[in-house]
Design an enzyme around this catalytic site. Sequence first.
Site, mmCIF file in Angstrom:
data_model
loop_
_atom_site.group_PDB
_atom_site.id
_atom_site.type_symbol
_atom_site.label_atom_id
_atom_site.label_comp_id
_atom_site.label_asym_id
_atom_site.label_seq_id
_atom_site.Cartn_x
_atom_site.Cartn_y
_atom_site.Cartn_z
ATOM 1 N N ASP A 267 -5.563 -32.889 7.100
ATOM 2 C CA ASP A 267 -5.276 -33.992 6.187
ATOM 3 C C ASP A 267 -6.431 -34.994 6.298
ATOM 4 O O ASP A 267 -7.360 -34.821 7.094
ATOM 5 C CB ASP A 267 -3.911 -34.628 6.471
ATOM 6 C CG ASP A 267 -3.378 -35.367 5.238
ATOM 7 O OD1 ASP A 267 -4.160 -35.631 4.307
ATOM 8 O OD2 ASP A 267 -2.178 -35.691 5.208
HETATM 9 C C1 BGC Z 1 -2.174 -37.368 2.266
HETATM 10 C C2 BGC Z 1 -2.229 -35.983 1.670
HETATM 11 C C3 BGC Z 1 -3.205 -35.943 0.523
HETATM 12 C C4 BGC Z 1 -4.554 -36.374 1.047
HETATM 13 C C5 BGC Z 1 -5.663 -36.310 0.020
HETATM 14 C C6 BGC Z 1 -3.560 -37.903 2.572
HETATM 15 O O1 BGC Z 1 -3.538 -39.260 2.902
HETATM 16 O O2 BGC Z 1 -1.374 -37.333 3.426
HETATM 17 O O3 BGC Z 1 -0.931 -35.604 1.260
HETATM 18 O O4 BGC Z 1 -3.242 -34.672 -0.043
HETATM 19 O O5 BGC Z 1 -4.458 -37.712 1.507
HETATM 20 O O6 BGC Z 1 -5.575 -37.330 -0.883
#
Ligand code: BGC
Length: 738
Positions: A267
């Site tokens: 993530d």
């Molecule tokens: C979130 C993810 C997301 C990623 C990209 C993160 O902060 O937890 O779910 O896909 O950002 O934007």
Amino acid sequence: MTLPVNAGAQDAAEIESRIQALLGEMTLDEKIGQMTLVHSYGPIEGDFLENLRAGRIGAILNDVDLARVNEMQRIAVEETRLGIPLLVGRDVIHGFRTVMPIPLGQAASWNPELVERGARIAALEAASHGVNWTFAPMIDITRDPRWGRIAETLGEDPHLASVLGAAMVRGFQGDDLAALGTIAACAKHFAGYGASEAGRDYATTNIPENELRNVFLPPFKAALDAGVASFMTSFSDLNGVPATGNSLLLQDILRDEWQYDGFVVSDWASVEQLKIHGLTANDRESALAAVTAGVDMEMASTTYREHLADLVADGEVSEATLDEMVGNVLRAKLMLGLFENAQTDPAALPPTGNPTHLQVALESAVQSLVLLKNDNDTLPLSDAGLSSVAVIGPLADDGYEQLGTWIFDGDPSLSQTPLAALTGRAGDAFRVRHVRAMETSRSRDAALEEAAAAARDADVALLFLGEESILSGEAHSRADISLPGSQEALVKAVAATGTPVVAVIMAGRPLTLANVLDDIDALVYAWHPGTMAGPAIVRVLFGDEVPSGKLPVTFPRMVGQVPIYYSQKNTGKPATPESVVHIDDIEVRAAQTSFGMTSFHLDAGATPQFPFGFGLSYTTFAYSDLELDREAVPYGGTLTASAVLTNTGKRAGTEIVQLYIRDPAASVTRPVRELKGFQRVTLAPGESRRISFRLTPELLSFTGRDMQTVLEPGEFRVWIGGNSDASLQARFDMLGAD
Ligand code: BGC
């Protein structure tokens, strides 16, 4: 929808040999580049351009400017040494320009075919902007409505989330990732994120492995079985080892047990955060921990770029390990057909926000609506019987807020609001008076008198309440999940006029409504319904559509009951209706054990406000004649359970028939009920139909004490009904293995 298949679609063996050929030519630097996902937005210049040309960037996220994306792809293909195209990722969570209901709302449809179509539209629209990879579906199980990300989930139940999550994967990816308009999906967040302590985002999770396997992992396995191209790790700390460095999850389960050959992305900066969690002392250790666990690609942070080469040089990471990881990334690119064509021609794809897409968004919004209360048949409204309608509340006419969380690309100018739909419907037939009453859903001051005056003059008051978009979603958790701001006062002021009150609540989570439920005659729970909120809600309010949605999540009476969910364990002292006493009814100095000793709250009791699976219709349904095709099932055999569903009301309607089981004595205690099947059934008034479900050994199995899947002989109970409190019950025995 038939789309031309990209000529580059290839078979698996060819893909593997192309991966090996590429790996054979790649430098270490280029390999690490394929493991690097960078945030890109803005001009292609400076360090970014240099890294792109050098093959140090394998994937980008967050750019949907097609000219720029096409130019980046051109540079990757034409100007890098090996011409490897880019993955272009984006959070396309519930639509792109055309916004479907939030995933929790889509889950209330219990309709995998519709969920699949919604994801298909999202894929087509995103693909037209150069996106080839979405960070969805989010299939975290949560039992905590305080957690803002519950909005993104498919609800509290592993079976429902598995079926709907797999449908989303199919919708995004189609049958062929290389086909025009399909995009790679990403099962996230692996795993356990939804158990964040106190529903506070990013907080620690502690989940016993048995619970992890029985509750949190099944939707991920279902997504994998549906062919999901990638997995994303969770931000959260799982039992002391943050998911991004957790080899039980990423190696033992995902690779060894499940044999996954897609790629795993971290993530956002979650590799770097291993240090902040306290798992590692510095970025180098973080890179090592993530690579060792099996994170193939690092999102946003750059510990791989900075330290992987050294880690290889020092012998702490083998190049063979990297080859396998890079191979996982290349496999996705090859399957997407990007090597054959990385350029996007928007003219080859349908325009965004076109009538077909809006129609799917409308159907999806209609089916997401859940009728939770309808005293005295307040609904449906009849055009003929109305002369004046008061439309009150901060969410009646807000084309932005009805879209919900994660709408980076959502187009509020496409939004059709409830007020607009109502005004359009009213024409000259009835008057519509609108009082917003509160500037936002959080406002502390409300125009109570103006609202009451409008209600007093009307045949019915339609209140549009709930949460604006920013109150749910990532990092937007709440400790008090009642209607925010002065909304409760607004309900009371309107109810005091005596005019019937219909509340439509748009929210990213279940709210606690006990303070206002008695003031409301009819209640439609609308989640955040998306672009087509207005027509969907108005069609349901006026009975053009009969509500069919059912809750994908339990609604607590009070926030202190959380976590409250239907598939709880029985405990050794379960509450019974007789054993529950209310705090107001306890005698002064009552003896400590005088009202029994069972599991409930003195102020909230033992039951939720609304159970999982619940939802009313404008017609009524009755269940009868539950039958099992046998009462003793040979070990490993399959059983058919069926019941007769009758539409006992005066209108045609759709019921979501639900099958629950219980394994009352098992080597690991099992939930009091578990959903194992559901079907949408439409019946004419008076019509009856026998509805059958097959209970396979897979559905009756669970993860036992030694973390293996087990099917245990003995008694099972079965319920078929319209929600998780269904009372029609039967039993059977699974015979022992000889
Ligand atoms: C979130 C993810 C997301 C990623 C990209 C993160 O902060 O937890 O779910 O896909 O950002 O934007």
